[in-house]
Write an enzyme that holds these catalytic residues in place. Structure first.
Site, PDB file in Angstrom:
ATOM      1  N   CYS A   1      -7.730  -0.881   3.837  1.00  0.00           N
ATOM      2  CA  CYS A   1      -8.393  -1.904   4.643  1.00  0.00           C
ATOM      3  C   CYS A   1      -9.233  -1.213   5.704  1.00  0.00           C
ATOM      4  O   CYS A   1      -8.747  -0.344   6.425  1.00  0.00           O
ATOM      5  CB  CYS A   1      -7.356  -2.816   5.297  1.00  0.00           C
TER       6      CYS A   1
ATOM      7  N   HIS B   1       0.855  -1.186   0.000  1.00  0.00           N
ATOM      8  CA  HIS B   1       0.000   0.000   0.000  1.00  0.00           C
ATOM      9  C   HIS B   1       0.897   1.244   0.000  1.00  0.00           C
ATOM     10  O   HIS B   1       2.068   1.171   0.349  1.00  0.00           O
ATOM     11  CB  HIS B   1      -0.948  -0.039   1.205  1.00  0.00           C
TER      12      HIS B   1
HETATM   13  P1  HMG Z   1     -17.190 -13.025  13.644  1.00  0.00           P
HETATM   14  O1  HMG Z   1     -18.214 -12.007  14.008  1.00  0.00           O
HETATM   15  O2  HMG Z   1     -16.182 -13.429  14.661  1.00  0.00           O
HETATM   16  O3  HMG Z   1     -17.824 -14.348  13.000  1.00  0.00           O
HETATM   17  O4  HMG Z   1     -16.432 -12.483  12.356  1.00  0.00           O
HETATM   18  P2  HMG Z   1     -18.993 -15.292  13.361  1.00  0.00           P
HETATM   19  O5  HMG Z   1     -18.613 -16.633  12.806  1.00  0.00           O
HETATM   20  O6  HMG Z   1     -19.338 -15.163  14.822  1.00  0.00           O
HETATM   21  O7  HMG Z   1     -20.199 -14.717  12.473  1.00  0.00           O
HETATM   22  C1  HMG Z   1     -20.848 -13.501  12.737  1.00  0.00           C
HETATM   23  C2  HMG Z   1     -21.901 -13.242  11.667  1.00  0.00           C
HETATM   24  O8  HMG Z   1     -21.281 -13.109  10.383  1.00  0.00           O
HETATM   25  C3  HMG Z   1     -22.876 -14.388  11.503  1.00  0.00           C
HETATM   26  O9  HMG Z   1     -24.099 -13.816  11.062  1.00  0.00           O
HETATM   27  C4  HMG Z   1     -22.314 -15.211  10.379  1.00  0.00           C
HETATM   28  O10 HMG Z   1     -23.251 -15.969   9.690  1.00  0.00           O
HETATM   29  C5  HMG Z   1     -21.749 -14.131   9.484  1.00  0.00           C
HETATM   30  P3  HMG Z   1     -25.335 -13.537  12.084  1.00  0.00           P
HETATM   31  O11 HMG Z   1     -25.600 -14.863  12.705  1.00  0.00           O
HETATM   32  O12 HMG Z   1     -24.792 -12.510  13.066  1.00  0.00           O
HETATM   33  O13 HMG Z   1     -26.410 -12.993  11.193  1.00  0.00           O
HETATM   34  N1  HMG Z   1     -20.619 -14.606   8.688  1.00  0.00           N
HETATM   35  C6  HMG Z   1     -20.537 -14.483   7.351  1.00  0.00           C
HETATM   36  N2  HMG Z   1     -21.352 -13.963   6.424  1.00  0.00           N
HETATM   37  C7  HMG Z   1     -20.976 -14.019   5.139  1.00  0.00           C
HETATM   38  N3  HMG Z   1     -19.790 -14.562   4.747  1.00  0.00           N
HETATM   39  C8  HMG Z   1     -18.950 -15.084   5.639  1.00  0.00           C
HETATM   40  C9  HMG Z   1     -19.310 -15.058   6.996  1.00  0.00           C
HETATM   41  N4  HMG Z   1     -18.693 -15.485   8.115  1.00  0.00           N
HETATM   42  C10 HMG Z   1     -19.508 -15.215   9.136  1.00  0.00           C
HETATM   43  N5  HMG Z   1     -17.788 -15.594   5.225  1.00  0.00           N
HETATM   44  C11 HMG Z   1     -15.265 -12.856  10.283  1.00  0.00           C
HETATM   45  C12 HMG Z   1     -15.398 -13.228  11.752  1.00  0.00           C
HETATM   46  C13 HMG Z   1     -13.981 -13.436   9.767  1.00  0.00           C
HETATM   47  C14 HMG Z   1     -16.462 -13.411   9.523  1.00  0.00           C
HETATM   48  C15 HMG Z   1     -15.275 -11.287  10.184  1.00  0.00           C
HETATM   49  O14 HMG Z   1     -14.310 -10.792  11.068  1.00  0.00           O
HETATM   50  C16 HMG Z   1     -14.978 -10.792   8.795  1.00  0.00           C
HETATM   51  O15 HMG Z   1     -15.753 -11.010   7.874  1.00  0.00           O
HETATM   52  N6  HMG Z   1     -13.834 -10.110   8.636  1.00  0.00           N
HETATM   53  C17 HMG Z   1     -13.402  -9.639   7.333  1.00  0.00           C
HETATM   54  C18 HMG Z   1     -12.568  -8.445   7.466  1.00  0.00           C
HETATM   55  C19 HMG Z   1     -12.100  -8.020   6.089  1.00  0.00           C
HETATM   56  O16 HMG Z   1     -12.679  -8.375   5.074  1.00  0.00           O
HETATM   57  N7  HMG Z   1     -11.038  -7.207   6.071  1.00  0.00           N
HETATM   58  C20 HMG Z   1     -10.502  -6.722   4.839  1.00  0.00           C
HETATM   59  C21 HMG Z   1      -9.813  -7.763   4.024  1.00  0.00           C
HETATM   60  S1  HMG Z   1      -8.165  -8.117   4.597  1.00  0.00           S
HETATM   61  C22 HMG Z   1      -7.201  -6.917   3.813  1.00  0.00           C
HETATM   62  O17 HMG Z   1      -7.711  -5.998   3.232  1.00  0.00           O
HETATM   63  C23 HMG Z   1      -5.708  -7.094   3.819  1.00  0.00           C
HETATM   64  C24 HMG Z   1      -5.149  -7.576   2.486  1.00  0.00           C
HETATM   65  O18 HMG Z   1      -5.485  -6.697   1.438  1.00  0.00           O
HETATM   66  C25 HMG Z   1      -3.614  -7.683   2.580  1.00  0.00           C
HETATM   67  C26 HMG Z   1      -2.946  -6.412   3.151  1.00  0.00           C
HETATM   68  O19 HMG Z   1      -3.165  -5.328   2.625  1.00  0.00           O
HETATM   69  O20 HMG Z   1      -2.241  -6.580   4.141  1.00  0.00           O
HETATM   70  C27 HMG Z   1      -5.682  -8.964   2.121  1.00  0.00           C
HETATM   71 MG    MG Z   2      -4.429  -4.841   1.021  1.00  0.00          MG
END
Ligand code: HMG
Ligand code: MG
Length: 301
Positions: A241, A210
């Protein structure tokens, strides 16, 4: 120390570029058109969507619709981010060509980003990787915060190497090293890479930088010199992010291609068409174009 003869560009804008957009959720047809325009430019690897929780990242809530809407160009890999089993099931149903799991070198960031520890994230990825492999789908691994963390500060290169090694041993075909908040400088990037390549061959690594401090191109040059040949970038420098406050976009794809052309490294991407695509998407988003090369070349239709 020799530059690679070929570099594979991994286009991040539909996922890393758009996930952080504030304001209303971007229309699905804009995301779809962005991906189609990117593939028309000659990009062969596009991170198209993210099957994460829509409560955590609302901009990616239409991942399945996006995947269903794109025109699949032959030879192009459309990948998706998958944090857990639910995510990979969604990605498989949506016919993602490749999926990606993501952890970090920082405990604090991992907790904020995916609500678990690094060790728990790796455990969570076991069934994700299994499910993908059962369908013949390759899995990429990301390590975030490799050059600094917004919550923890300095990150030891050995910690980056250790997480990268674990992801590779678990079955990821490639590890992308993320300077999530764009704080790195070239020497730091080289030292980090040196530690990682003691564990992993450089051919299995990608640079994901980034540009928050304007160092991304310099950092990239430094690691290209060390043999990195896969580069993650985002058209118009879009992105950031949501769980790394203040982080700006990935290094701009246009700028990377211009740099590579100057080094005599071919990518197969039409630079002017990519510049035009950058102008198109920034207009849709009402955003400034973050690519210097795009600003220099201008839009030519
Ligand atoms: P959580 O709240 O601990 O998970 O989140 P949970 O299992 O307790 O689920 C909570 C709710 O989310 C539930 O729904 C699940 O069904 C739903 P509810 O019962 O409350 O209605 N859920 C989902 N829904 C759709 N798709 C799924 C999913 N999983 C659970 N896959 C979790 C844990 C990992 C899901 C959450 O923290 C999350 O989604 N985090 C994503 C964060 C993210 O996307 N960050 C940006 C990407 S990383 C990045 O940008 C870095 C990168 O570019 C590299 C760099 O730059 O370094 C890659
Ligand atoms: Mg990234």
């Amino acid at each position: 120390m020799a530059f690679p003869t070929q570099v594979r560009l991994f286009e991040m804008s539909p996922r890393d570029g758009l996930q952080n957009e504030a304001g209303p959720v971007i229309a699905t047809d804009i995301k779809v058109e962005l991906i189609n325009r990117l593939s028309a430019c000659g990009l062969t690897h596009i991170e198209a969507a993210s099957f994460v929780s829509p409560k955590w990242v609302p901009q990616m809530g239409d991942a399945a619709e996006v995947m269903a809407g794109i025109e699949r160009k032959s030879g192009v890999v459309y990948s998706a981010l998958t944090p857990n089993l639910k995510g990979v099931e969604g990605a498989i149903a949506a016919q993602a060509d490749e999926v990606a799991v993501f952890s970090a070198a920082s405990e604090a960031f991992t907790q904020k980003n995916i609500n678990c520890s690094i060790a728990e994230s790796l455990e969570r990825f076991v069934p994700v990787i299994e499910a993908a492999k059962a369908q013949g789908i390759r899995v990429r691994g990301y390590v975030s915060t490799v050059l600094g963390c917004p919550y923890q500060g300095e990150i030891a290169p050995a910690q980056v190497a250790s997480v990268a090694r674990e992801l590779l041993d678990m079955g990821c075909y490639e590890i992308s090293l993320g300077d999530t908040i764009g704080v790195g400088t070239p020497l730091k990037a080289k030292r980090m890479l040196e530690a990682v390549t003691r564990e992993i061959p450089v051919e299995k690594l990608a640079a994901h930088f980034h540009d928050t401090y304007g160092q991304a191109l310099s950092n990239l040059y430094a690691v290209l010199e060390e043999g990195i040949s896969v580069v993650d970038a985002s058209v118009a420098g879009l992105g950031g992010c949501p769980y790394a406050k203040g982080a700006s976009g990935n290094v701009a794809s246009e700028d990377v291609i211009y740099l590579l052309q100057g080094l005599g490294i071919q990518t197969g991407v039409d630079l002017q068409q990519l510049v035009n695509t950058g102008y198109w998407i920034t207009r849709q988003l009402g955003r400034h174009n973050g690519s210097k090369v795009a600003q220099a070349l201008g839009e030519k239709i």
